[in-house]
Design a protein around this motif. Structure first.
Motif, mmCIF file in Angstrom:
data_model
loop_
_atom_site.group_PDB
_atom_site.id
_atom_site.type_symbol
_atom_site.label_atom_id
_atom_site.label_comp_id
_atom_site.label_asym_id
_atom_site.label_seq_id
_atom_site.Cartn_x
_atom_site.Cartn_y
_atom_site.Cartn_z
ATOM 1 N N ALA A 270 51.012 -7.130 -44.523
ATOM 2 C CA ALA A 270 51.234 -6.592 -45.861
ATOM 3 C C ALA A 270 51.671 -5.137 -45.773
ATOM 4 O O ALA A 270 52.576 -4.702 -46.489
ATOM 5 C CB ALA A 270 49.970 -6.721 -46.696
ATOM 6 N N SER A 271 51.069 -4.373 -44.875
ATOM 7 C CA SER A 271 51.445 -2.977 -44.687
ATOM 8 C C SER A 271 52.872 -2.858 -44.171
ATOM 9 O O SER A 271 53.661 -2.039 -44.649
ATOM 10 C CB SER A 271 50.466 -2.316 -43.711
ATOM 11 O OG SER A 271 50.840 -0.976 -43.486
ATOM 12 N N LEU A 272 53.221 -3.698 -43.187
ATOM 13 C CA LEU A 272 54.590 -3.707 -42.680
ATOM 14 C C LEU A 272 55.585 -4.101 -43.775
ATOM 15 O O LEU A 272 56.667 -3.530 -43.889
ATOM 16 C CB LEU A 272 54.710 -4.663 -41.500
ATOM 17 C CG LEU A 272 54.061 -4.210 -40.185
ATOM 18 C CD1 LEU A 272 54.053 -5.349 -39.180
ATOM 19 C CD2 LEU A 272 54.789 -3.004 -39.631
ATOM 20 N N ALA A 273 55.208 -5.088 -44.586
ATOM 21 C CA ALA A 273 56.077 -5.548 -45.668
ATOM 22 C C ALA A 273 56.335 -4.437 -46.675
ATOM 23 O O ALA A 273 57.463 -4.276 -47.150
ATOM 24 C CB ALA A 273 55.479 -6.767 -46.360
ATOM 25 N N THR A 274 55.302 -3.644 -47.001
ATOM 26 C CA THR A 274 55.522 -2.538 -47.942
ATOM 27 C C THR A 274 56.468 -1.510 -47.339
ATOM 28 O O THR A 274 57.297 -0.940 -48.048
ATOM 29 C CB THR A 274 54.203 -1.855 -48.359
ATOM 30 O OG1 THR A 274 53.532 -1.374 -47.204
ATOM 31 C CG2 THR A 274 53.321 -2.782 -49.149
ATOM 32 N N GLY A 275 56.384 -1.273 -46.026
ATOM 33 C CA GLY A 275 57.322 -0.359 -45.367
ATOM 34 C C GLY A 275 58.749 -0.869 -45.449
ATOM 35 O O GLY A 275 59.687 -0.104 -45.722
#
Length: 170
Positions: A72-77
């Motif tokens: 999820a963190s990578l996706a927001t990036g």
């Protein structure tokens, strides 16, 4: 990394606020259960080069749902790099949403075409048997030919590969 808890997101949805919700779990998990109004863009698709583009930047919030906080963190990036300035992770993802008893949509099991065709061929076979009992041999033969054709069509459909998913449009 910005985050939002499930109850706050539910309140936004209940108040009919414009919510852009992206579920990055695999398609099969999304189909099994997802938050109402969410759209499915699996992480594997989102992470591909040129897999997702936003042609003009926006300051509107987009909420990312996943059961894997790292993804999820990578996706927001990735979303921020594509122009979504306010990409926000939904804390706990679908597990937290479901454990709090918040509303979900589940896909109903569709009637599969091969099963439907097979059922039709069986009914036609039974009809042919009934025609034979009453001595209607020509009708029985015609119905049996139809049943065989339907059965063969069901066999062809089960061997036809399904087409892949389309890429998301921005």
């Amino acid at each position: 990394m910005k985050t939002m808890d499930c109850s706050t997101l539910e309140m936004l949805i209940e108040n009919h606020e414009p919510v852009d919700l992206i579920d990055i779990r695999p398609k099969n998990e999304f189909r099994a259960m997802h938050i109402p109004g969410a759209r499915s863009i699996p992480f594997s698709q989102l992470a591909r080069p040129k897999g997702f583009r936003r042609f003009r930047p926006t300051i509107e919030s987009v909420y990312v749902v996943s059961d894997d906080r790292a993804k999820a963190s990578l996706a927001t990036g990735i979303l921020r790099a594509c122009g979504y300035v306010n990409a926000i992770v939904v804390e706990g993802g679908m597990k937290a949403w479901n454990s709090q008893g918040l509303p979900v949509l589940r896909e109903k099991a569709p009637i599969k075409l091969p099963n439907f065709l097979n059922a039709g061929s069986i009914l036609l076979g039974l009809t042919a048997g009934g025609a034979l009992v009453f001595g209607k041999f020509l009708i029985a033969a015609l119905v049996l030919v139809s049943a065989t054709a339907l059965f063969l069509k069901a066999m062809m459909v089960t061997r036809t590969p399904e087409y892949g998913n389309l890429t998301p449009a921005c």
